[in-house]
Design an enzyme around this catalytic site. Structure first.
Site, PDB file in Angstrom:
ATOM      1  N   ARG A 258       0.830  -1.210   0.000  1.00 33.46           N
ATOM      2  CA  ARG A 258       0.000   0.000   0.000  1.00 33.46           C
ATOM      3  C   ARG A 258       0.865   1.262   0.000  1.00 33.46           C
ATOM      4  O   ARG A 258       0.577   2.234  -0.707  1.00 33.46           O
ATOM      5  CB  ARG A 258      -0.923   0.007   1.216  1.00 33.46           C
ATOM      6  CG  ARG A 258      -1.874   1.204   1.290  1.00 33.46           C
ATOM      7  CD  ARG A 258      -2.858   1.028   2.440  1.00 33.46           C
ATOM      8  NE  ARG A 258      -3.838   2.105   2.479  1.00 33.46           N
ATOM      9  CZ  ARG A 258      -3.796   3.143   3.321  1.00 33.46           C
ATOM     10  NH1 ARG A 258      -2.791   3.256   4.198  1.00 33.46           N
ATOM     11  NH2 ARG A 258      -4.737   4.081   3.288  1.00 33.46           N
TER      12      ARG A 258
ATOM     13  N   HIS B 173       0.691   4.179  -2.785  1.00 33.83           N
ATOM     14  CA  HIS B 173       0.392   5.564  -2.422  1.00 33.83           C
ATOM     15  C   HIS B 173       1.534   6.507  -2.800  1.00 33.83           C
ATOM     16  O   HIS B 173       1.294   7.695  -3.011  1.00 33.83           O
ATOM     17  CB  HIS B 173       0.086   5.658  -0.925  1.00 33.83           C
ATOM     18  CG  HIS B 173      -1.313   5.266  -0.588  1.00 33.83           C
ATOM     19  ND1 HIS B 173      -2.066   5.913   0.370  1.00 33.83           N
ATOM     20  CD2 HIS B 173      -2.115   4.299  -1.092  1.00 33.83           C
ATOM     21  CE1 HIS B 173      -3.273   5.359   0.446  1.00 33.83           C
ATOM     22  NE2 HIS B 173      -3.318   4.361  -0.431  1.00 33.83           N
TER      23      HIS B 173
ATOM     24  N   ASN C  15      -3.452   9.078   4.005  1.00 32.09           N
ATOM     25  CA  ASN C  15      -2.299   8.444   4.648  1.00 32.09           C
ATOM     26  C   ASN C  15      -2.247   8.632   6.154  1.00 32.09           C
ATOM     27  O   ASN C  15      -1.683   7.792   6.871  1.00 32.09           O
ATOM     28  CB  ASN C  15      -0.997   9.003   4.054  1.00 32.09           C
ATOM     29  CG  ASN C  15      -0.872   8.731   2.572  1.00 32.09           C
ATOM     30  OD1 ASN C  15      -1.226   7.651   2.098  1.00 32.09           O
ATOM     31  ND2 ASN C  15      -0.386   9.709   1.823  1.00 32.09           N
TER      32      ASN C  15
ATOM     33  N   HIS D 195      -5.721  -6.232  -2.208  1.00 27.54           N
ATOM     34  CA  HIS D 195      -6.608  -6.270  -1.043  1.00 27.54           C
ATOM     35  C   HIS D 195      -6.949  -7.698  -0.626  1.00 27.54           C
ATOM     36  O   HIS D 195      -7.779  -7.901   0.257  1.00 27.54           O
ATOM     37  CB  HIS D 195      -7.886  -5.472  -1.315  1.00 27.54           C
ATOM     38  CG  HIS D 195      -7.682  -4.000  -1.221  1.00 27.54           C
ATOM     39  ND1 HIS D 195      -8.690  -3.081  -1.444  1.00 27.54           N
ATOM     40  CD2 HIS D 195      -6.578  -3.256  -0.933  1.00 27.54           C
ATOM     41  CE1 HIS D 195      -8.215  -1.857  -1.300  1.00 27.54           C
ATOM     42  NE2 HIS D 195      -6.936  -1.941  -0.994  1.00 27.54           N
TER      43      HIS D 195
END
Length: 325
Positions: free
Chosen positions: A68, A72, A100, A199
């Site tokens: 992740r 990001h 975040n 995910h």
């Protein structure tokens, strides 16, 4: 006839843009290589892998967190380690942006790998490359596929707090919004669905899925009732964690897609990938074929990792990942 008058310049312009993008991509490929550090820091990849594996052995959630963190970073102004910068009087850090803040994790793992690498070859390996390799190693540690990572990125000297707030997809995004957001980064619908498969790992906070399990109709009732145990309807327990995949929460597999087909997607943005839209067929394909998912996930991760890298003298090699030299 009028349509031809306007179509021809459009075709020429589109072709020119395509050739420019192709040229930029070719230059990027030529300057980046999996063997970039073979002579200057031959132990770099081993150090990163060891650091990642140790971190995940202490905290199994860390595999998802590192993937992740990489996503990001790359989705905001490219893979330049800008997400790792702390806020200062002159830098408004991406760490503090809404997507975040109090949720992105793994900064300490990247910093630990950087410290060890600096002992062997100071000023050589970028934080951006460390983060990219760490994401790959995290996937492998959870039983997922491996791939060669092109290296040679450099680090940003600034962060992009505002862009982090606008560019990163929301857990509430509808399908059209998701497709548009990914297309802006040069990623296709297939890339969107494949990358969302990350995910299959990780957990999310109650406040991000509460409305879905109490109010949406496109959710399996038994699944919703199970999730309600960790997420009260009253505004309490907002930070309670629940695995995105209840079946194999620490294993990288294609169970995520099987969940979506059973209306067991925990986040609304996930379920929207299989909700009567144009991505339904891709979800079905990945649910049936783990091989197809793994192949496309690798392809999408490579594309993601090569969004706007700082190369050819741009950027710097940070001494520590959280601050500009």
């Amino acid at each position: 006839m009028a349509s031809h008058i306007y179509t021809t310049p459009c075709i020429i312009a589109s072709l020119s843009c395509f050739l420019l993008l192709l040229s930029s991509f070719s230059q990027c490929q030529a300057q980046m290589s999996p063997t970039f550090y073979n002579k200057t820091c031959p132990n770099a990849l081993k150090i990163i892998r060891t650091t990642v594996n140790q971190a995940i052995s202490r905290d199994r959630r860390m595999a998802a967190s590192l993937v992740r963190l990489h996503f990001h970073d790359c989705f905001v102004q490219g893979c330049d380690a800008s997400i790792l910068l702390d806020s200062t009087p002159v830098i408004e850090g991406e760490k503090d942006a809404l997507p975040n803040n109090a949720s992105a994790r793994g900064y300490d793992v990247i910093e630990a790998a950087k410290r060890e690498i600096e002992k062997s070859c100071p000023g050589v390996v970028s934080c951006a490359d460390i983060l990219t390799v760490a994401a790959r190693d995290a996937v492998v540690s959870a039983g997922g596929p491996s791939w060669a990572v092109n290296l040679g990125r450099r680090d940003s000297t600034m962060a992009y707090h505002a862009k982090a707030g606008t560019d990163l997809p929301s857990p509430y995004s509808d399908l059209d919004t998701l497709i548009t957001a990914f297309a802006k980064k040069g990623l296709s619908k297939r890339d969107l669905v494949a990358l969302s498969g990350a995910h299959t790992l990780g957990q999310t906070q109650c406040f991000l899925f509460r409305y879905r399990i109490y109010n949406h109709t496109d959710v399996d009732p038994d699944f919703a009732n199970t999730r309600k145990r960790q997420c009260p309807e009253q505004q309490i327990g907002d930070k309670n964690l629940s695995p995105l995949d209840l079946v194999t929460p620490y294993v990288f597999d294609n169970n995520y897609y099987k969940n979506l087909m059973q209306k067991k997607g925990l986040l609304q943005s996930d379920q929207n990938l299989f909700n009567g839209g144009v991505t339904d067929s891709i979800v079905s394909e990945y649910a049936k074929s783990p091989e197809a998912f793994n192949t496309d996930f690798v392809s999408a991760m490579i594309k993601l990792s090569e969004i706007q890298p700082l190369i050819d003298g741009h950027g710097i090699i940070r001494k520590v990942c959280s601050a500009v030299n």
